[in-house]
Every structure is written in structure tokens, then in C-alpha cells.
Design an enzyme around this catalytic site. Structure first.
Site, mmCIF file in Angstrom:
data_model
loop_
_atom_site.group_PDB
_atom_site.id
_atom_site.type_symbol
_atom_site.label_atom_id
_atom_site.label_comp_id
_atom_site.label_asym_id
_atom_site.label_seq_id
_atom_site.Cartn_x
_atom_site.Cartn_y
_atom_site.Cartn_z
ATOM 1 N N ALA A 112 6.541 13.273 -0.065
ATOM 2 C CA ALA A 112 6.611 14.294 -1.109
ATOM 3 C C ALA A 112 5.209 14.884 -1.280
ATOM 4 O O ALA A 112 4.218 14.262 -0.887
ATOM 5 C CB ALA A 112 7.083 13.665 -2.412
ATOM 6 N N GLU B 102 12.052 8.495 3.967
ATOM 7 C CA GLU B 102 13.314 8.517 3.210
ATOM 8 C C GLU B 102 14.245 9.631 3.709
ATOM 9 O O GLU B 102 15.455 9.434 3.811
ATOM 10 C CB GLU B 102 13.003 8.677 1.713
ATOM 11 C CG GLU B 102 12.320 7.432 1.152
ATOM 12 C CD GLU B 102 11.708 7.646 -0.224
ATOM 13 O OE1 GLU B 102 10.936 8.605 -0.407
ATOM 14 O OE2 GLU B 102 12.006 6.852 -1.128
HETATM 15 N N1 CAA Z 1 1.191 15.642 -0.082
HETATM 16 C C1 CAA Z 1 0.343 16.680 -0.100
HETATM 17 N N2 CAA Z 1 -0.576 16.919 0.854
HETATM 18 C C2 CAA Z 1 -0.615 16.054 1.879
HETATM 19 C C3 CAA Z 1 0.246 14.958 1.983
HETATM 20 C C4 CAA Z 1 1.202 14.757 0.937
HETATM 21 N N3 CAA Z 1 2.083 13.760 0.959
HETATM 22 N N4 CAA Z 1 -0.035 14.277 3.120
HETATM 23 C C5 CAA Z 1 -1.051 14.936 3.709
HETATM 24 N N5 CAA Z 1 -1.408 16.020 2.975
HETATM 25 C C6 CAA Z 1 -2.464 17.001 3.262
HETATM 26 C C7 CAA Z 1 -3.833 16.409 3.034
HETATM 27 O O1 CAA Z 1 -4.168 16.475 1.669
HETATM 28 C C8 CAA Z 1 -4.690 17.295 3.905
HETATM 29 O O2 CAA Z 1 -4.907 18.512 3.231
HETATM 30 P P1 CAA Z 1 -6.395 19.187 3.238
HETATM 31 O O3 CAA Z 1 -6.651 19.467 4.683
HETATM 32 O O4 CAA Z 1 -6.193 20.415 2.411
HETATM 33 O O5 CAA Z 1 -7.325 18.186 2.674
HETATM 34 C C9 CAA Z 1 -3.770 17.603 5.086
HETATM 35 O O6 CAA Z 1 -2.438 17.319 4.644
HETATM 36 C C10 CAA Z 1 -4.059 16.717 6.282
HETATM 37 O O7 CAA Z 1 -4.022 15.373 5.853
HETATM 38 P P2 CAA Z 1 -5.203 14.323 6.152
HETATM 39 O O8 CAA Z 1 -6.525 15.018 6.236
HETATM 40 O O9 CAA Z 1 -5.078 13.221 5.166
HETATM 41 O O10 CAA Z 1 -4.778 13.837 7.628
HETATM 42 P P3 CAA Z 1 -5.086 12.433 8.316
HETATM 43 O O11 CAA Z 1 -4.654 12.589 9.728
HETATM 44 O O12 CAA Z 1 -6.468 11.991 8.015
HETATM 45 O O13 CAA Z 1 -4.096 11.375 7.557
HETATM 46 C C11 CAA Z 1 -1.973 10.661 6.657
HETATM 47 C C12 CAA Z 1 -2.712 11.519 7.703
HETATM 48 C C13 CAA Z 1 -2.216 9.172 6.926
HETATM 49 C C14 CAA Z 1 -0.487 10.985 6.768
HETATM 50 C C15 CAA Z 1 -2.501 11.015 5.244
HETATM 51 O O14 CAA Z 1 -2.457 12.424 5.085
HETATM 52 C C16 CAA Z 1 -1.698 10.405 4.114
HETATM 53 O O15 CAA Z 1 -1.873 9.231 3.825
HETATM 54 N N6 CAA Z 1 -0.849 11.208 3.434
HETATM 55 C C17 CAA Z 1 -0.100 10.793 2.278
HETATM 56 C C18 CAA Z 1 1.067 9.901 2.639
HETATM 57 C C19 CAA Z 1 1.768 9.422 1.384
HETATM 58 O O16 CAA Z 1 1.194 8.780 0.526
HETATM 59 N N7 CAA Z 1 3.061 9.769 1.258
HETATM 60 C C20 CAA Z 1 3.886 9.387 0.147
HETATM 61 C C21 CAA Z 1 3.969 10.518 -0.828
HETATM 62 S S1 CAA Z 1 4.807 10.064 -2.346
HETATM 63 C C22 CAA Z 1 6.469 10.178 -1.965
HETATM 64 O O17 CAA Z 1 6.838 10.531 -0.876
HETATM 65 C C23 CAA Z 1 7.415 9.831 -3.076
HETATM 66 C C24 CAA Z 1 8.847 9.672 -2.665
HETATM 67 O O18 CAA Z 1 9.360 8.577 -2.596
HETATM 68 C C25 CAA Z 1 9.682 10.851 -2.365
#
Ligand code: CAA
Length: 269
Positions: free
Chosen positions: A77, A123
Site C-alpha cells: 500500500a 496480499e
Molecule cells: N509506498 C510508497 N512509496 C513507496 C513504497 C510504498 N509502499 N515502496 C517504495 N516506495 C517508493 C520509495 O519511497 C522511493 O521513492 P523516492 O524515490 O521518491 O524516495 C521509491 O519507491 C523507490 O523505493 P526505494 O528507494 O526504497 O527502493 P529500494 O530498492 O531501496 O527498496 C523496497 C525497495 C525494499 C521495496 C523498499 O522500497 C520498501 O521497503 N518499501 C516499502 C515496503 C513496505 O513496507 N510495504 C508495506 C506497505 S503497508 C501495506 O501494504 C499495508 C497492507 O497490508 C495493505
């Protein structure tokens, strides 16, 4: 609706020279929000639900494939969209309840999972009917690292897919697992070289789209019913669906074709 902001949509037919086929096509939806690793903001999910429903109503399409562009299926999300929301807002909106509309589709959906499938991305993949993993796929439920828990099935569908201990490990540690491990624990049905993933998923889709559409829908309905019913209820449901298929032309055609040693010519009726 002709255009979408956050997804790409394509219809493919087995014989590329004939893309006006009346049946047998595969509808491909590519999550495409490259700046945010296809994070599932509200607008993206609206696009996705609309496209899935349009394919479900399109008689030329027999199977749907969902994949992601770039290095992610979906990174969950959208955290920036959610971060400042308050309890009353998310409760009143019943945030994520509408995501389950995906599971109301009558045609099978194949998740072709490339790259990251995290949180809501994992999910979403689990809401699909068949999950095939690209060799570069990584699955995880990292919500615990954000101070929350999965909110779109990560504690419920995951345990049904992989059992309690592995589901607990994933939701409590937030650690990611590889495509290979996802297959070994039953989350993914197979692992495909990432470069070939979409083509293989579409090929599987063509195979399904070629079967009788009524029986395909009944298969999906019966297998999904198993998650909700006792064994005896489920067996009764299955048997009644089996009986009902004797009212279809495809049953007569399928069985005649076998006896006449020819390929069936299903019409989805
Ligand atoms: N929401 C919003 N933006 C996100 C995102 C997310 N879930 N995941 C990645 N992005 C964005 C980052 O903020 C970044 O944006 P900027 O370039 O503007 O800074 C861009 O995408 C690229 O991401 P990274 O620089 O972090 O890329 P990376 O290769 O270093 O890491 C990753 C990749 C491990 C997937 C990391 O982005 C990450 O951990 N993302 C979040 C994953 C997460 O926590 N997901 C769960 C969300 S909560 C949820 O889903 C609730 C539910 O049950 C429905």
C-alpha cells in the site's frame, strides 16, 4: 474507460494475426507506477478493479494475468498516502475492504509476480487464483516494521497458503522470502526465469482460456468454496456443480470429442 493512469492493459490472443477472436484471449494488467515501485495508492487500485471487471465482462477474454512493471510487482500500500491518516478516517472508509472486489471476478486471475511483492503487493498476489513467481521475486509482509499489521489478508490468506509457523514468522519478523522458498512452502505454484515470466503466465492463461468457460468458472468457484466450508459441505457443493455442468453444451462437446478422438470445440455455453 479507455485509459488508466497507473496500469497498462492489453488483450492478447493465441494467434497474433487474429486479434479479433471471439474467445480464448488473455487480459494482461501491468501495475505501472514506476516512481513508487507500483505502490498501491487508492487511484491505482481503482484502475485495477475497473480493468479486472472489464475483462471479466469481456467474452473474448478467458483468463486474466496481473503483473508489475520494472523491479516490483507491488511494494505494498502507498505509505505516503496512509501515513497521516487517522483512525476515524480509515475506519469510516473501511480502508482496503474494497480491494477484495478483485476476488469477486468469475474468471481465473494469474499473478505473475516479478520483483518485490511486499505488504499489500503480497496480499494482492494472494487474492489471485494462481501465483507464479519470477526467479527475482521476493515476498514479505513488512507491515510490522511500520507499526501496523497486514490489512488486506496477510494474516488470513497467508496462513491458509503456508500454515501457521511460516505465516507467523513472516508477519512477526517482516523478513522477505525468495521465489524458490515461496514455491517450496506452497505460496507460489512455480518459479519461472524472470525474463520469461510474463510469456509463461500468458501461455498458461491461453491454456485455461481454451477450456469451456462455464467449467472454468465452476472450478474456480468450487476451489474457493473450500476455504469457507466444512469438508462435507464442500464435497456437496462440488458434486452439485458437477451435476449442473451436464446442462452445458461444453459438457456434451467435451465428452463427444473425447469419444470421437478429436479436439473439443468449446463455446462457453
Ligand atoms: N509506498 C510508497 N512509496 C513507496 C513504497 C510504498 N509502499 N515502496 C517504495 N516506495 C517508493 C520509495 O519511497 C522511493 O521513492 P523516492 O524515490 O521518491 O524516495 C521509491 O519507491 C523507490 O523505493 P526505494 O528507494 O526504497 O527502493 P529500494 O530498492 O531501496 O527498496 C523496497 C525497495 C525494499 C521495496 C523498499 O522500497 C520498501 O521497503 N518499501 C516499502 C515496503 C513496505 O513496507 N510495504 C508495506 C506497505 S503497508 C501495506 O501494504 C499495508 C497492507 O497490508 C495493505
Amino acid at each position: 474507460r479507455e485509459s488508466y493512469n497507473h496500469i497498462l492493459v492489453e488483450r492478447r490472443f493465441p494467434d497474433e494475426s487474429n486479434n479479433n477472436s471471439a474467445r480464448g484471449g488473455v487480459g494482461i494488467i501491468t501495475l505501472h507506477r514506476p516512481k513508487a515501485l507500483n505502490a498501491l495508492c487508492d487511484a491505482l487500485f481503482d484502475d485495477l478493479i475497473h480493468a479486472v471487471q472489464a475483462f471479466d465482462e469481456d467474452d473474448s477474454i478467458g483468463c486474466i494475468v496481473i503483473t508489475g512493471s520494472g523491479k516490483a510487482f507491488a511494494a505494498g500500500a502507498d505509505i505516503s498516502e496512509m501515513s497521516t491518516r487517522e483512525f476515524a478516517h480509515v475506519y469510516k472508509k473501511n480502508m482496503f475492504a474494497q480491494w477484495a472486489d478483485i476476488t469477486q471476478t468469475s474468471k481465473p486471475i494469474i499473478a505473475a509476480v516479478n520483483g518485490f511483492a511486499l505488504g499489500g503487493g503480497c496480499e494482492l498476489a494472494m487474492m489471485c487464483d494462481i501465483l507464479i513467481a519470477g526467479s527475482n521475486a521476493q515476498f514479505g509482509q513488512p507491515e510490522i516494521n511500520l507499526g501496523v499489521i497486514p490489512g488486506a489478508g496477510g494474516t488470513q490468506r497467508l496462513i491458509r497458503a503456508v500454515g501457521k509457523s511460516k505465516a507467523m514468522e513472516m508477519v512477526l519478523t517482516g523478513n522477505r522470502i525468495t521465489a524458490q522458498e515461496a514455491m517450496e512452502i506452497g505460496l507460489a505454484s512455480k518459479v519461472i526465469n524472470s525474463d520469461l515470466l510474463l510469456d509463461e503466465a500468458v501461455k498458461m492463461g491461453f491454456g485455461i482460456a481454451d477450456k469451456g468457460g462455464v467449467a472454468v468458472r465452476a472450478c474456480k468457484e468450487a476451489v474457493n468454496a473450500a476455504e469457507e466450508m466444512t469438508l462435507s459441505q464442500g464435497l456437496m457443493f462440488e458434486r452439485r456443480m458437477f451435476h449442473a455442468l451436464f446442462a452445458t453444451k461444453d459438457q456434451k462437446e467435451g465428452m463427444s470429442a473425447f469419444l470421437e478422438k478429436r479436439k473439443p470445440n468449446f463455446t462457453d455455453e
